[in-house]
Design a protein around this motif. Structure first.
Motif, mmCIF file in Angstrom:
data_model
loop_
_atom_site.group_PDB
_atom_site.id
_atom_site.type_symbol
_atom_site.label_atom_id
_atom_site.label_comp_id
_atom_site.label_asym_id
_atom_site.label_seq_id
_atom_site.Cartn_x
_atom_site.Cartn_y
_atom_site.Cartn_z
ATOM 1 N N GLU A 107 0.827 -1.205 0.000
ATOM 2 C CA GLU A 107 0.000 0.000 0.000
ATOM 3 C C GLU A 107 0.858 1.250 0.000
ATOM 4 O OE1 GLU A 107 -3.461 0.245 2.505
ATOM 5 O OE2 GLU A 107 -3.493 -1.933 2.765
ATOM 6 N N TRP A 108 1.986 1.206 0.704
ATOM 7 C CA TRP A 108 2.902 2.353 0.692
ATOM 8 C C TRP A 108 3.440 2.587 -0.718
ATOM 9 C CZ3 TRP A 108 3.920 6.114 4.034
ATOM 10 C CH2 TRP A 108 5.038 6.929 3.800
ATOM 11 N N GLN A 109 3.782 1.524 -1.407
ATOM 12 C CA GLN A 109 4.314 1.644 -2.761
ATOM 13 C C GLN A 109 3.281 2.242 -3.705
ATOM 14 O OE1 GLN A 109 5.389 -2.086 -4.716
ATOM 15 N NE2 GLN A 109 7.175 -1.087 -5.604
ATOM 16 N N GLU A 110 2.040 1.819 -3.591
ATOM 17 C CA GLU A 110 0.984 2.370 -4.430
ATOM 18 C C GLU A 110 0.766 3.852 -4.141
ATOM 19 O OE1 GLU A 110 -0.698 1.051 -7.061
ATOM 20 O OE2 GLU A 110 0.877 -0.451 -6.802
ATOM 21 N N MET A 111 0.851 4.213 -2.856
ATOM 22 C CA MET A 111 0.690 5.614 -2.495
ATOM 23 C C MET A 111 1.812 6.463 -3.099
ATOM 24 S SD MET A 111 1.338 7.509 1.042
ATOM 25 C CE MET A 111 3.051 7.320 0.548
ATOM 26 N N GLU A 112 3.034 5.946 -3.083
ATOM 27 C CA GLU A 112 4.155 6.698 -3.643
ATOM 28 C C GLU A 112 3.968 6.920 -5.148
ATOM 29 O OE1 GLU A 112 8.124 6.383 -1.078
ATOM 30 O OE2 GLU A 112 7.807 4.653 -2.370
ATOM 31 N N LYS A 113 3.409 5.939 -5.840
ATOM 32 C CA LYS A 113 3.133 6.122 -7.268
ATOM 33 C C LYS A 113 2.131 7.256 -7.476
ATOM 34 C CE LYS A 113 3.927 1.293 -8.604
ATOM 35 N NZ LYS A 113 3.276 0.049 -9.096
ATOM 36 N N ALA A 114 1.118 7.306 -6.636
ATOM 37 C CA ALA A 114 0.114 8.372 -6.740
ATOM 38 C C ALA A 114 0.731 9.727 -6.438
ATOM 39 C CB ALA A 114 -1.047 8.094 -5.785
ATOM 40 N N ILE A 115 1.656 9.779 -5.498
ATOM 41 C CA ILE A 115 2.302 11.034 -5.131
ATOM 42 C C ILE A 115 3.105 11.597 -6.298
ATOM 43 C CG2 ILE A 115 4.222 11.951 -3.749
ATOM 44 C CD1 ILE A 115 3.154 10.436 -1.380
ATOM 45 N N ARG A 116 3.757 10.708 -7.031
ATOM 46 C CA ARG A 116 4.604 11.187 -8.137
ATOM 47 C C ARG A 116 3.787 11.832 -9.251
ATOM 48 N NH1 ARG A 116 7.784 6.595 -6.640
ATOM 49 N NH2 ARG A 116 6.672 5.202 -8.051
ATOM 50 N N ARG A 117 2.526 11.465 -9.375
ATOM 51 C CA ARG A 117 1.682 12.076 -10.388
ATOM 52 C C ARG A 117 1.322 13.496 -9.955
ATOM 53 N NH1 ARG A 117 -0.617 6.739 -10.350
ATOM 54 N NH2 ARG A 117 -2.297 7.387 -8.944
ATOM 55 N N GLY A 118 1.572 14.440 -10.820
ATOM 56 C CA GLY A 118 1.259 15.826 -10.501
ATOM 57 C C GLY A 118 2.343 16.547 -9.722
#
Length: 219
Positions: free
Chosen positions: A155-166
């Motif tokens: 879940e942390w890894q998925e969140m980091e991917k979302a953070i990189r967008r934008g």
């Protein structure tokens, strides 16, 4: 076959913290020297202000996604084991300081030959630097152990991917991360990202060096 990690990898966040703090310290020092009478032509002033404003956007993006994505994820898993009130208050305190910094940068760009404009910029950078230094030290000391204990790695890894967008452009972020990463940290990043990171860094570093030179290359 290697088993999936169960503990979140916080290296990306540590490096993000490190590049923001490093930039604030060296930008404040640079503006301080200009306030002391060092010359600054229009080209350098534009490069310096572009860096400052991009950094301000990066800091704002970072704490916004923490409020919207990171904190809810941590609270969902850690529950009463974590209290994010103080860290959230820090984020609210940062917003007006970043607004002041943008105004100071615009004022400096309008008249870079006047040392008093550089002094205002140096002061604004120093206030953001001090606020962020304290915030990040507290976050890493108090919150990182909670993340490692309670938050699932996937879940942390998925969140980091979302953070990189934008977020800020890769050309601004990746070369700076490579500069602050220890050899073992950089090797870990390359192992995770694969050949694409090596290729990207090779493509981005020359342009990054050209951006660095007018901002920090002259004392």
């Amino acid at each position: 076959m290697t088993a999936p990690a169960t503990t979140p990898d916080l290296l990306g966040m540590r490096l993000t913290h490190r590049i923001m703090r490093r930039d604030l310290h060296r930008l404040a020092a640079t503006a301080g020297r200009l306030a002391g009478g060092r010359s600054c032509d229009t080209r350098r002033a534009k490069a310096l202000v572009r860096w400052v404003t991009t950094l301000a956007d990066e800091i704002h993006h970072h704490h916004t996604v923490e409020d919207e994505l990171t904190w809810p994820l941590i609270e969902r898993h850690a529950g009463t084991a974590v209290d994010l009130t103080v860290l959230s208050d820090d984020h609210r305190a940062l917003d007006p300081l970043l607004d002041d910094l943008r105004r100071a940068a615009a004022g400096f760009l309008d008249a870079p030959i006047h040392p008093e404009r550089a002094a205002v910029l140096a002061d604004a950078l120093g206030r953001v630097r001090d606020e962020l230094d304290e915030h990040i030290e507290n976050e890493e000391a108090e919150l990182f152990p909670v993340i490692e204990r309670y938050v699932p790695a996937a879940e942390w890894q998925e969140m980091e991917k979302a953070i990189r967008r934008g977020g800020p452009p890769a050309g601004f972020v990746l070369p700076r991360m490579a500069e602050v990463a220890a050899p073992g940290e950089l090797a870990a990043l390359k192992a995770e990202a694969g050949p694409v990171l090596v290729l990207l860094l090779g493509l981005l570093r020359p342009r990054h060096a050209r951006r660095v030179r007018p901002v920090f290359g002259t004392s």
